[in-house]
Design a protein around this motif. Structure first.
Motif, PDB file in Angstrom:
ATOM      1  N   LYS A 148       0.839  -1.194   0.000  1.00  0.00           N
ATOM      2  CA  LYS A 148       0.000   0.000   0.000  1.00  0.00           C
ATOM      3  C   LYS A 148       0.878   1.249   0.000  1.00  0.00           C
ATOM      4  O   LYS A 148       1.938   1.259   0.629  1.00  0.00           O
ATOM      5  N   PRO A 149       0.449   2.304  -0.694  1.00  0.00           N
ATOM      6  CA  PRO A 149       1.192   3.568  -0.624  1.00  0.00           C
ATOM      7  C   PRO A 149       1.139   4.136   0.786  1.00  0.00           C
ATOM      8  O   PRO A 149       0.130   4.013   1.484  1.00  0.00           O
ATOM      9  N   GLY A 157      -2.240   1.913  -6.730  1.00  0.00           N
ATOM     10  CA  GLY A 157      -0.955   1.309  -6.426  1.00  0.00           C
ATOM     11  C   GLY A 157      -0.993   0.096  -5.530  1.00  0.00           C
ATOM     12  O   GLY A 157       0.051  -0.516  -5.274  1.00  0.00           O
ATOM     13  N   MET A 158      -2.147  -0.293  -5.024  1.00  0.00           N
ATOM     14  CA  MET A 158      -2.217  -1.442  -4.110  1.00  0.00           C
ATOM     15  C   MET A 158      -2.039  -2.742  -4.886  1.00  0.00           C
ATOM     16  O   MET A 158      -2.615  -2.923  -5.954  1.00  0.00           O
ATOM     17  N   ARG A 159      -1.213  -3.641  -4.337  1.00  0.00           N
ATOM     18  CA  ARG A 159      -0.920  -4.905  -4.988  1.00  0.00           C
ATOM     19  C   ARG A 159      -0.890  -6.024  -3.957  1.00  0.00           C
ATOM     20  O   ARG A 159      -0.391  -5.835  -2.850  1.00  0.00           O
ATOM     21  N   THR A 174       5.461  -0.535  -7.330  1.00  0.00           N
ATOM     22  CA  THR A 174       4.486   0.313  -6.647  1.00  0.00           C
ATOM     23  C   THR A 174       5.087   1.661  -6.301  1.00  0.00           C
ATOM     24  O   THR A 174       4.441   2.704  -6.452  1.00  0.00           O
ATOM     25  N   ARG A 175       6.337   1.659  -5.834  1.00  0.00           N
ATOM     26  CA  ARG A 175       7.003   2.930  -5.524  1.00  0.00           C
ATOM     27  C   ARG A 175       7.095   3.817  -6.764  1.00  0.00           C
ATOM     28  O   ARG A 175       6.878   5.024  -6.697  1.00  0.00           O
ATOM     29  N   GLU A 177       5.119   3.687  -9.370  1.00  0.00           N
ATOM     30  CA  GLU A 177       3.775   4.082  -9.793  1.00  0.00           C
ATOM     31  C   GLU A 177       3.236   5.230  -8.959  1.00  0.00           C
ATOM     32  O   GLU A 177       2.647   6.178  -9.494  1.00  0.00           O
ATOM     33  N   VAL A 182       6.124   3.084   0.288  1.00  0.00           N
ATOM     34  CA  VAL A 182       5.057   2.105   0.443  1.00  0.00           C
ATOM     35  C   VAL A 182       5.318   1.297   1.708  1.00  0.00           C
ATOM     36  O   VAL A 182       6.406   1.356   2.302  1.00  0.00           O
TER      37      VAL A 182
END
Length: 668
Positions: A148-149, A157-159, A174-175, A177, A182
Motif C-alpha cells: 500500500k502507498p 498502487g495497491m498490490r 508500486t514505488r 507508480e 510504500v
C-alpha cells in the motif's frame, strides 16, 4: 460565521454542498475548468470562477488558484469537497493562513493521517486493533501481503503479493507508480469492509452514526454501500463504534469523516484508516439517521457544538450504488462521450435527507453532459431507503433497470445483477464478491429473443420517424407498394455483432412477418440481404403503436412497450426486458484504414503518464511498455508478444484519443 462558501471541487459533491448552503442561507461559489463551463454545479452556484485549463492538475488541484478564486469572489470559507485536497494538510493550512474558514479537520491532524504508518501507530497505542506493518520488504514474515502507498487514496498502487520471490519487484513497481514510499501489511481476503461515519466537534463531542457496509468493491473501491450492515449485530456495532471513538480522540480529529475497518468472519476487526472527508456514501447515513451531514459539517467548522447527545437511532435500511461510466466486462475500462439522456424514474429527492422512504439521486451530470477523461468516472449515486433491506434492494434494482442512460457505457447492468443476486439478498457479501460471482457481469438484456425484439422495435421506430419526416405522401404506411415487393430491412451493429432486421407490412400497415439474423461483417454489401428466411420462427407479433420514439408490440398476446431514442445513426432501446444500443450500419461501408502489423493503439482517450521503453529495445511478452492516465486511474499497455520496439510516437504528457497509435512492435 460562514457567509459565502467556495467549494474547491466539482460535480456531484459541489451540488451536494450547495443544496445545504441554500437551505441555511450561505452564499455559494463554484470553480470550473474549461470543460465544465456549463456543468450543473456551475449553473447552480451563486457565483462561479473560471480556472483556465483542462486537466485537474492545472485547475481543481491547484491550491493557490483556488484560494485566489475564493478571495476574488469574496468567500470567507472553503469546502474542499471529497477529492485529494480534502486530505491535503498544506492546502488546509494555506486556507487558514489566508484568513478563511477551513471546512475540514485541523491541518495537524491531516498531516498525521497523510502518514498512514504513523496513523496506525497512534491508534494502536490507543487500544484499537491494527494489522502488522512492514516498511522494509526484507522484514516481511508472512504471506500473502498487500502493498500500500504510505499516502494517497482510492486504492491506487495497491498490490497483492503471495510469495517472497515477487515481493521486491512488486514493491519497486508500486514505488515507481505512486511516486513515494510504500508499506506492507498482511492481506486478509474475503473480509467485510466496514466503516463508522463520525462527527466530532471542537468541544470534545464525538458521535458515531452506525456503520456502513462497503464490501462490494472493484479496484479496492466500493460500488455498493449500505447501512446497517447485514453482518453487524448491536453488540458488534457498539464495539466498532467504541474503537472508532478511540481512534478519533487519539488523532485529535474534528469534523466529519469515517473510521474504516476490516471485519473477519469470526468477528475480529482491524483499523484501516480514518478518511477525513464527506464520503460519497454519506447519503445512506443521512437516510437512516435523518440528519443533514453537510449542515453539521458546516456547524462544526463554525465552532458550534453537535446538537445530538449520542448516536441517532437507525430508521430502516438504505442501499446506495455508484453509477459509473466504465465497462465492467473489459477490466472496468473508463468510458467517455456525451451523455445524451440520463433519466432515473420515480426519484423522490436529491442532495438532502428524504422525509420518507423512497429514491434519492445525487448526480453530477444531466442530459448533454460531456464525460471527459480527466475526472472520476462516477456519474451519480442512487440511494433507496426503505423499511427493510429486501425492500430497499428491490426498489433500487427496479429503478436502475428502468433508467435511461444513453451515450456512454456504464456499470448499470452489473449493479442491477448484484442487487438481485441471491447471495447479496442473503447478506453474503465481502470484498471477494465480484470475483466469486462472474455471472453478474452479463448484460441485463442477455436472451437472444429479447435482443431480437428490441432490434425490431428500433427498425420500426426508424421507419416511423422517416415517414413522419417525409416531404410527400407522409400518410402512406411505411413500405407501401402497389404490388407485392421485398421486405424492409435495416442492419445494426448490436451487442453480439452485425444483425439484419427484416419485416413485411401488409397494405393496411400491419406487420405480416419479421426476422432478425446475424450477418457476416464482410457481406454487408452483398445482394442476399433483404431476402426473408424460408422459415420464420418468431412468435406472432402485432404492432399496436409505432412512432419515432415509442413502439408498442403485442407478442403472443403480451403487450410490451419500447422507448427508442435515436441520436444520429445510434438507436438506444429501453424496455422492461433491458436496454440495448444499436448502431445502424451502411450497406456499402467505406474501407477502414489498416494498422501496420504490431501496432498498439490507445484503448481509450487519456494522457500518456509513463513510457518505460525506447525505440530499438527488445521486450518480453507481457512487459509493461507505457501507461495511460484517464479518469484518475492508470491503465497499463503491455507487449502482446516478444519483439523489438520499432517506433514510439508518444511521450509522457501527450494527450491521445481512442485508436491513436502508441507504439509499433516488430514481433520476433
Amino acid at each position: 460565521m460562514i457567509r459565502r462558501l467556495l467549494v474547491a471541487d466539482r460535480g456531484e459533491i459541489g451540488r451536494r454542498v450547495f443544496a445545504t448552503c441554500r437551505l441555511v442561507g450561505i452564499e455559494t461559489v463554484a470553480v470550473y475548468a474549461d470543460s465544465d463551463a456549463d456543468a450543473p454545479h456551475v449553473t447552480e452556484a451563486d457565483y462561479a470562477v473560471h480556472l483556465s485549463g483542462g486537466t485537474p492538475s492545472a485547475t481543481y488541484l491547484r491550491g493557490d488558484l483556488l484560494i485566489a478564486a475564493a478571495q476574488r469572489s469574496g468567500a470567507n470559507a472553503v469546502h474542499p469537497g471529497n477529492g485529494p485536497l480534502a486530505e491535503d494538510p498544506d492546502f488546509a493550512t494555506a486556507v487558514a493562513d489566508a484568513g478563511m474558514i477551513w471546512v475540514g479537520p485541523p491541518p495537524k491532524t491531516l498531516g498525521t493521517l497523510h502518514r498512514k504508518c504513523e496513523t496506525k501507530t497512534v491508534v494502536a497505542e490507543a487500544g484499537v486493533p491494527v494489522l502488522p506493518t512492514w516498511t522494509d520488504p526484507a522484514a516481511v514474515t508472512e504471506f500473502p501481503v498487500l502493498i500500500k502507498p504510505s499516502s494517497g487514496t482510492g486504492g491506487t498502487g495497491m498490490r497483492v503479493v503471495r510469495d517472497a520471490v515477487a515481493l521486491a519487484e512488486a514493491v519497486a513497481a508500486t514505488r515507481q507508480e505512486v511516486g513515494g514510499d510504500v508499506y506492507c501489511e498482511p492481506y486478509v481476503g474475503n473480509v467485510r469492509h466496514i466503516e463508522i461515519p463520525i462527527l466530532a466537534d471542537a468541544h470534545g463531542a464525538v458521535v458515531p452514526f452506525g456503520e456502513r457496509e462497503c464490501s462490494v468493491q472493484r479496484r479496492y473501491q466500493a460500488i455498493v454501500e449500505e447501512t446497517p450492515s447485514p453482518a453487524v449485530d448491536p453488540a458488534l456495532r457498539e464495539e466498532l463504534c467504541r474503537a472508532a471513538i478511540l481512534a478519533v480522540r487519539a488523532l485529535g480529529y474534528v469534523g466529519v469523516g469515517a473510521v474504516e475497518f476490516l471485519l473477519d468472519q469470526d468477528g475480529s476487526f482491524w483499523f484501516l484508516e480514518l478518511t477525513p472527508t464527506l464520503q460519497v456514501e454519506h447519503a445512506v447515513t443521512e437516510c437512516v439517521s435523518g440528519y443533514d451531514l453537510v449542515r453539521l459539517q458546516l456547524l462544526v467548522a463554525e465552532g458550534g457544538s453537535l446538537p445530538m447527545p449520542g448516536p441517532p437511532p437507525i430508521r430502516g435500511h438504505a442501499i446506495e450504488v455508484r453509477l459509473c461510466a466504465e465497462d465492467p466486462a473489459y477490466a472496468w475500462l473508463p468510458a467517455t462521450g456525451t451523455l445524451h439522456r440520463f433519466a432515473v424514474p420515480d426519484v423522490a429527492g436529491s442532495f438532502r435527507p428524504l422525509s420518507q422512504p423512497g429514491l434519492r439521486l445525487d448526480a453530477g451530470v444531466a442530459d448533454g453532459s460531456v464525460v471527459g477523461q480527466h475526472h472520476d468516472p462516477m456519474l451519480a449515486k442512487l440511494v433507496a431507503w426503505a423499511p427493510t433491506r429486501q425492500e430497499a434492494a428491490r426498489m433500487l434494482a427496479s429503478a436502475l433497470a428502468r433508467t435511461q442512460l444513453h451515450g456512454v457505457v456504464s456499470n448499470r447492468d452489473l449493479l442491477v445483477r448484484v442487487l438481485r443476486h441471491p447471495s447479496f439478498r442473503a447478506g453474503e457479501v465481502d470484498t471477494g464478491f465480484l470475483d466469486r460471482h462472474p455471472e453478474v457481469f452479463a448484460p441485463l438484456l442477455s436472451s437472444v429473443d429479447a435482443v431480437r425484439i428490441s432490434c425490431l422495435a428500433a427498425a420500426l421506430a426508424g421507419a416511423a420517424a422517416r415517414r413522419a419526416a417525409a416531404p410527400v405522401l407522409a400518410s402512406l404506411p411505411s413500405g407501401w407498394r402497389n404490388v407485392p415487393s421485398g421486405s424492409q430491412t435495416a442492419v445494426y451493429d448490436g451487442p453480439a455483432g452485425p444483425v439484419e432486421v427484416g419485416y413485411r407490412m401488409n397494405r393496411h400497415g400491419e406487420l405480416a412477418g419479421w426476422w432478425v439474423r446475424a450477418v457476416d461483417p464482410e457481406e454487408l454489401d452483398l445482394a442476399g440481404l433483404g431476402q426473408a428466411p424460408t422459415i420464420d420462427d418468431h412468435p406472432p407479433t402485432v404492432v399496436v403503436h409505432a412512432d419515432g420514439t415509442r413502439v408498442v408490440l403485442d407478442i403472443n398476446g403480451i403487450r410490451l412497450t419500447f422507448k427508442v431514442h435515436r441520436v444520429g445513426e445510434v438507436s438506444y432501446v429501453d424496455s422492461p426486458e433491458g436496454s440495448v444500443t444499436l448502431r445502424e450500419l451502411s450497406r456499402f461501408p467505406l474501407p477502414a484504414p489498416e494498422a501496420a502489423e504490431g501496432s498498439l493503439i490507445a484503448p481509450l482517450p487519456g494522457a500518456v503518464r509513463r513510457v518505460l521503453v525506447v525505440p530499438g529495445q527488445r521486450v518480453r511478452a507481457g512487459e509493461l511498455l507505457l501507461t495511460l492516465e484517464a479518469m484518475k486511474l492508470e491503465h497499463p499497455v503491455h507487449a502482446p508478444s516478444a519483439g523489438v520496439v520499432a517506433s514510439l510516437p508518444v511521450q509522457p504528457g501527450a494527450e491521445v484519443d481512442t485508436g491513436e497509435l502508441l507504439a509499433v512492435l516488430d514481433p520476433e
